[in-house]
Design a protein around this motif. Structure first.
Motif: not given
Length: 146
Positions: A11-27
């Motif tokens: 749905g692009n409202v839970c998992r993938s936005p979380i994953a993208a945000a965490l990756l951006i925070q890490s890198m």
């Protein structure tokens, strides 16, 4: 946008936005997108996803659910799917990029649980799985981004 890391869920409202945000925070600086195979187009991130990310210093309030497009897939250097079903769907629909499509938690051969419309515990579990899965991809992503 070319040369990005693409996170894919349903749905692009839970998992993938979380994953993208965490990756951006890490890198910071790594071009990262998220999209859904059956996106709830136009919706914001789930309130529990937003709360968990806020606790990590990440603001998801600007997120808007986006449907996966041919351009997203074609231009991605790496596509990380949240489940084996997403992985199979992507490889079937886009066989020309199958070498760039991987399971986020492929190191453990595990699907990220879908927390949509579930409890905070399930969101915490999904977030933990995403963090663990991302930790195994950081070196590969650094190489792709270099």
């Amino acid at each position: 946008m070319s040369g990005h890391i693409l996170m894919v869920c349903t749905g692009n409202v839970c998992r993938s936005p979380i994953a993208a945000a965490l990756l951006i925070q890490s890198m910071p600086g790594v071009a990262t997108l998220s999209a859904g195979t059956h996106a709830l187009v136009g919706r914001g991130a789930d309130p529990l996803a937003m709360a968990l990310m806020q606790e990590r210093g990440i603001d998801l309030s600007a997120h808007v659910a986006t449907a996966l497009s041919d351009a997203h897939v074609r231009n991605a250097n790496l596509i990380l799917a949240m489940t084996r079903a997403h992985l199979t769907w992507l490889k079937t629909l886009y066989p020309e990029v199958k070498e760039r499509v991987h399971l986020l938690c492929e190191n453990d051969d595990t699907d990220v649980v879908d927390p949509y419309r579930r409890t905070r515990f399930t969101f915490e579990l999904a977030t933990s799985q995403i963090e663990h899965g991302l930790s195994h991809w950081l070196d590969a992503i650094r190489t792709l981004s270099a």
